[in-house]
Design a protein around this motif. Structure first.
Motif, PDB file in Angstrom:
ATOM      1  N   ILE A  94     -37.307 -20.407 -17.445  1.00  0.00           N
ATOM      2  CA  ILE A  94     -36.191 -19.919 -18.264  1.00  0.00           C
ATOM      3  C   ILE A  94     -35.125 -20.986 -18.447  1.00  0.00           C
ATOM      4  O   ILE A  94     -34.612 -21.194 -19.543  1.00  0.00           O
ATOM      5  CB  ILE A  94     -35.568 -18.653 -17.624  1.00  0.00           C
ATOM      6  N   THR A  95     -34.793 -21.691 -17.355  1.00  0.00           N
ATOM      7  CA  THR A  95     -33.631 -22.581 -17.377  1.00  0.00           C
ATOM      8  C   THR A  95     -33.965 -24.059 -17.567  1.00  0.00           C
ATOM      9  O   THR A  95     -33.130 -24.808 -18.103  1.00  0.00           O
ATOM     10  CB  THR A  95     -32.853 -22.452 -16.056  1.00  0.00           C
ATOM     11  N   LYS A  96     -35.141 -24.485 -17.090  1.00  0.00           N
ATOM     12  CA  LYS A  96     -35.506 -25.905 -17.063  1.00  0.00           C
ATOM     13  C   LYS A  96     -34.454 -26.739 -16.329  1.00  0.00           C
ATOM     14  O   LYS A  96     -34.226 -27.917 -16.649  1.00  0.00           O
ATOM     15  CB  LYS A  96     -35.708 -26.451 -18.482  1.00  0.00           C
ATOM     16  N   ASP A  97     -33.830 -26.134 -15.342  1.00  0.00           N
ATOM     17  CA  ASP A  97     -32.764 -26.781 -14.580  1.00  0.00           C
ATOM     18  C   ASP A  97     -33.093 -26.667 -13.093  1.00  0.00           C
ATOM     19  O   ASP A  97     -33.132 -25.556 -12.556  1.00  0.00           O
ATOM     20  CB  ASP A  97     -31.424 -26.101 -14.868  1.00  0.00           C
ATOM     21  N   PRO A  98     -33.337 -27.797 -12.403  1.00  0.00           N
ATOM     22  CA  PRO A  98     -33.676 -27.719 -10.974  1.00  0.00           C
ATOM     23  C   PRO A  98     -32.573 -27.106 -10.121  1.00  0.00           C
ATOM     24  O   PRO A  98     -32.841 -26.537  -9.061  1.00  0.00           O
ATOM     25  CB  PRO A  98     -33.939 -29.184 -10.585  1.00  0.00           C
ATOM     26  N   LEU A  99     -31.333 -27.184 -10.592  1.00  0.00           N
ATOM     27  CA  LEU A  99     -30.243 -26.588  -9.838  1.00  0.00           C
ATOM     28  C   LEU A  99     -30.385 -25.070  -9.757  1.00  0.00           C
ATOM     29  O   LEU A  99     -29.975 -24.451  -8.776  1.00  0.00           O
ATOM     30  CB  LEU A  99     -28.896 -26.948 -10.473  1.00  0.00           C
ATOM     31  N   SER A 100     -30.998 -24.471 -10.786  1.00  0.00           N
ATOM     32  CA  SER A 100     -31.186 -23.017 -10.767  1.00  0.00           C
ATOM     33  C   SER A 100     -32.093 -22.599  -9.614  1.00  0.00           C
ATOM     34  O   SER A 100     -31.952 -21.499  -9.074  1.00  0.00           O
ATOM     35  CB  SER A 100     -31.782 -22.539 -12.099  1.00  0.00           C
ATOM     36  N   LEU A 101     -33.028 -23.479  -9.229  1.00  0.00           N
ATOM     37  CA  LEU A 101     -33.890 -23.193  -8.086  1.00  0.00           C
ATOM     38  C   LEU A 101     -33.101 -23.284  -6.785  1.00  0.00           C
ATOM     39  O   LEU A 101     -33.318 -22.510  -5.853  1.00  0.00           O
ATOM     40  CB  LEU A 101     -35.067 -24.169  -8.052  1.00  0.00           C
ATOM     41  N   GLY A 102     -32.169 -24.235  -6.741  1.00  0.00           N
ATOM     42  CA  GLY A 102     -31.302 -24.346  -5.570  1.00  0.00           C
ATOM     43  C   GLY A 102     -30.398 -23.139  -5.425  1.00  0.00           C
ATOM     44  O   GLY A 102     -30.093 -22.700  -4.310  1.00  0.00           O
ATOM     45  N   ALA A 116     -31.825 -32.964  -6.535  1.00  0.00           N
ATOM     46  CA  ALA A 116     -32.700 -33.241  -7.675  1.00  0.00           C
ATOM     47  C   ALA A 116     -31.902 -33.293  -8.973  1.00  0.00           C
ATOM     48  O   ALA A 116     -32.208 -34.084  -9.874  1.00  0.00           O
ATOM     49  CB  ALA A 116     -33.789 -32.169  -7.771  1.00  0.00           C
ATOM     50  N   LYS A 117     -30.885 -32.476  -9.070  1.00  0.00           N
ATOM     51  CA  LYS A 117     -30.026 -32.461 -10.252  1.00  0.00           C
ATOM     52  C   LYS A 117     -29.229 -33.759 -10.364  1.00  0.00           C
ATOM     53  O   LYS A 117     -29.055 -34.320 -11.446  1.00  0.00           O
ATOM     54  CB  LYS A 117     -29.067 -31.266 -10.161  1.00  0.00           C
ATOM     55  N   ILE A 118     -28.764 -34.262  -9.211  1.00  0.00           N
ATOM     56  CA  ILE A 118     -27.875 -35.432  -9.213  1.00  0.00           C
ATOM     57  C   ILE A 118     -28.639 -36.755  -9.257  1.00  0.00           C
ATOM     58  O   ILE A 118     -28.331 -37.640 -10.059  1.00  0.00           O
ATOM     59  CB  ILE A 118     -26.960 -35.395  -7.964  1.00  0.00           C
ATOM     60  N   ILE A 119     -29.659 -36.893  -8.386  1.00  0.00           N
ATOM     61  CA  ILE A 119     -30.340 -38.191  -8.272  1.00  0.00           C
ATOM     62  C   ILE A 119     -31.792 -38.145  -8.721  1.00  0.00           C
ATOM     63  O   ILE A 119     -32.487 -39.159  -8.666  1.00  0.00           O
ATOM     64  CB  ILE A 119     -30.273 -38.721  -6.827  1.00  0.00           C
ATOM     65  N   GLY A 120     -32.264 -36.974  -9.156  1.00  0.00           N
ATOM     66  CA  GLY A 120     -33.645 -36.843  -9.605  1.00  0.00           C
ATOM     67  C   GLY A 120     -34.537 -36.305  -8.500  1.00  0.00           C
ATOM     68  O   GLY A 120     -34.250 -36.505  -7.312  1.00  0.00           O
ATOM     69  N   PRO A 121     -35.618 -35.636  -8.847  1.00  0.00           N
ATOM     70  CA  PRO A 121     -36.467 -34.988  -7.836  1.00  0.00           C
ATOM     71  C   PRO A 121     -37.141 -35.956  -6.872  1.00  0.00           C
ATOM     72  O   PRO A 121     -37.257 -35.673  -5.685  1.00  0.00           O
ATOM     73  CB  PRO A 121     -37.493 -34.230  -8.681  1.00  0.00           C
ATOM     74  N   VAL A 122     -37.607 -37.105  -7.360  1.00  0.00           N
ATOM     75  CA  VAL A 122     -38.302 -38.055  -6.483  1.00  0.00           C
ATOM     76  C   VAL A 122     -37.357 -38.591  -5.416  1.00  0.00           C
ATOM     77  O   VAL A 122     -37.654 -38.571  -4.216  1.00  0.00           O
ATOM     78  CB  VAL A 122     -38.903 -39.213  -7.305  1.00  0.00           C
ATOM     79  N   ALA A 123     -36.194 -39.061  -5.858  1.00  0.00           N
ATOM     80  CA  ALA A 123     -35.205 -39.600  -4.908  1.00  0.00           C
ATOM     81  C   ALA A 123     -34.743 -38.523  -3.931  1.00  0.00           C
ATOM     82  O   ALA A 123     -34.501 -38.807  -2.751  1.00  0.00           O
ATOM     83  CB  ALA A 123     -34.015 -40.175  -5.661  1.00  0.00           C
ATOM     84  N   ALA A 124     -34.634 -37.285  -4.413  1.00  0.00           N
ATOM     85  CA  ALA A 124     -34.179 -36.187  -3.550  1.00  0.00           C
ATOM     86  C   ALA A 124     -35.167 -35.942  -2.416  1.00  0.00           C
ATOM     87  O   ALA A 124     -34.767 -35.749  -1.258  1.00  0.00           O
ATOM     88  CB  ALA A 124     -33.996 -34.915  -4.380  1.00  0.00           C
ATOM     89  N   VAL A 125     -36.460 -35.947  -2.733  1.00  0.00           N
ATOM     90  CA  VAL A 125     -37.477 -35.699  -1.714  1.00  0.00           C
ATOM     91  C   VAL A 125     -37.544 -36.858  -0.724  1.00  0.00           C
ATOM     92  O   VAL A 125     -37.632 -36.654   0.494  1.00  0.00           O
ATOM     93  CB  VAL A 125     -38.848 -35.459  -2.368  1.00  0.00           C
ATOM     94  N   VAL A 126     -37.495 -38.088  -1.214  1.00  0.00           N
ATOM     95  CA  VAL A 126     -37.535 -39.259  -0.335  1.00  0.00           C
ATOM     96  C   VAL A 126     -36.314 -39.280   0.589  1.00  0.00           C
ATOM     97  O   VAL A 126     -36.428 -39.573   1.784  1.00  0.00           O
ATOM     98  CB  VAL A 126     -37.616 -40.554  -1.157  1.00  0.00           C
TER      99      VAL A 126
END
Length: 422
Positions: free
Chosen positions: A43-51, A376-386
């Motif tokens: 619905i949102t295409k926004d990773p912050l909505s998952l947070g 993930a919203k701020i620095i991107g999903p890859v950087a967030a996981v690392v």
């Protein structure tokens, strides 16, 4: 020490009924989590909505945890669990209606999203009761001498239900659609509600029925903070889960990085739990009583390394393997933590101690989901996981240095005492 039969707990009929009830409930709960994560991001295409989903669940779960533990210690456990399951079924039914075509045609996207958030919030409130009730009920079904064996099977059942539920949900979204999948969740929860009544009502072992709530809550918190083994294990797990969680943003990786669709999304989720299941079944044959603290530290270290590997991977099978390893390491950690709690917690305080555990570890899952979504919203999903995996490794290193009590923890004598109990 006599070798414990790895199937000792499974010889108790009521415990098998309990496992069936838990499997049905967690299978449905796991499916619901996956479907809602998928639907919200679609619905949102926004990773912050998952947070935000994680944040909305942690607020009621954390704030109610101690009070829930007090209530659990004061009430009969079987009926209390039945009430929790019945209420959860209403939440599942509500989520089903929110995803039907009629609602999509008549409601705005924002209205649907906020309604989903509202039900997630109430689910978090309810979840604060589930953990302490189930934890306390297990101890009333099996004798003390096989607590550690029952804890392993109970946790394994939970993880088995999680993996199959997550895997089935991904395919079910493709086969049946979101709404019908949530309808199936409702049916599974109703079945678990029926099964729970095949368990007999249990005695209330708390000798301080009617104890003032302030005194009750203080006693529960005081016990945890005075027991260095419990406090150390919970703190380490809490921080590792807080920064090492990737589940909340797996839909981002599935849709935008790995491009594997809902089926791949289900496989990614399932691979985590599959790793946990493998290790937890192994621990029924190879107990973790010796050098427990070192095994806990090593398992969480491996967890952090695998999370970093997942974040850096752009190849689907490597991502699945990394998540499998993370689940395997997490499975060992979970068995160790549950064994420590079951063995070192007095019967009359199980609800409160389990509630503190949920505040430390359970709530950190949701707070970790918010942290992952925000990062993930701020620095991107890859950087967030690392970043999360790196923080986990740093936490393990710091804990090994500053907490020698946890590092040198060994449960051999405790387990022997329980096995020799009359």
């Amino acid at each position: 020490m006599a070798k414990t039969n790895p199937y000792a707990a499974l010889k108790i009929k009521e415990f098998n009924i309990f496992l069936l009830m838990r499997f049905l409930l967690v299978f449905g709960w796991s499916m619901q989590f996956i479907v809602i994560e998928w639907q919200v991001y679609s619905i949102t295409k926004d990773p912050l909505s998952l947070g935000i989903i994680g944040l909305l669940e942690i607020i009621p779960a954390f704030s109610m945890a101690l009070f829930a533990g007090h209530i659990v210690d004061q009430r009969e456990k079987r009926n209390l669990l039945a009430i929790c399951i019945a209420t959860f079924s209403l939440i599942s039914l509500g989520l089903y209606f929110l995803t039907t075509d009629s609602i999509f045609k008549s409601w705005s996207t924002h209205k649907i999203l906020y309604a989903i958030y509202g039900l997630v919030f109430f689910g978090g409130f309810l979840r604060s009761f589930f953990g302490p009730t189930i934890f306390s009920l297990v101890a009333l079904i099996v004798p003390k001498k096989i607590y550690h064996n029952a804890a392993t099977w109970s946790t394994s059942t939970w993880k088995t239900a999680s993996v199959t539920g997550a895997l089935f949900a991904g395919f079910s979204i493709s086969w049946m659609g979101v709404a019908n999948t949530l309808l199936l969740v409702f049916i599974l929860v109703v079945l678990s509600f029926i099964v729970v009544f095949f368990i007999k009502k249990k005695p209330i072992l708390n000798t301080k029925i009617g104890e003032p709530i302030n005194e009750s809550l203080k006693a529960g918190v005081r016990f945890v903070f005075q027991n260095k083994a419990i406090l150390g294990a919970l703190t380490l797990d809490m921080i590792a889960v807080l920064f090492g969680g990737t589940v909340a943003i797996l839909s981002v990786f599935a849709q935008d990085i790995l491009h594997v669709g809902s089926e791949g999304f289900g496989i990614l989720n399932a691979s985590i739990s599959m790793g946990s299941i493998v290790t937890m079944f192994i621990t029924t044959y190879i107990p973790i009583n010796r050098n427990t603290g070192k095994k806990l530290l090593i398992s969480i270290f491996i967890f952090g390394v695998s999370i970093i590997a997942f974040g850096l991977s752009s190849i689907f099978w490597i991502s699945v393997l990394a998540l499998f390893i993370s689940g395997a390491a997490d499975g060992i950690s979970m068995v160790i933590r549950q064994t420590i709690l079951q063995i070192k917690t007095p019967d009359e305080m199980r609800g409160r101690v389990s509630s503190v555990n949920s505040m430390f570890v359970g709530s950190s899952n949701e707070l970790g989901a918010f942290e992952s979504g925000l990062a993930a919203k701020i620095i991107g999903p890859v950087a967030a996981v690392v970043f999360g995996g790196t923080m986990t490794l740093l936490t393990v290193g710091a804990t090994a240095i500053i907490n020698p009590t946890l590092r040198e923890l060994d449960l051999t004598k405790d387990i022997e005492d329980h096995e020799n109990a009359e």
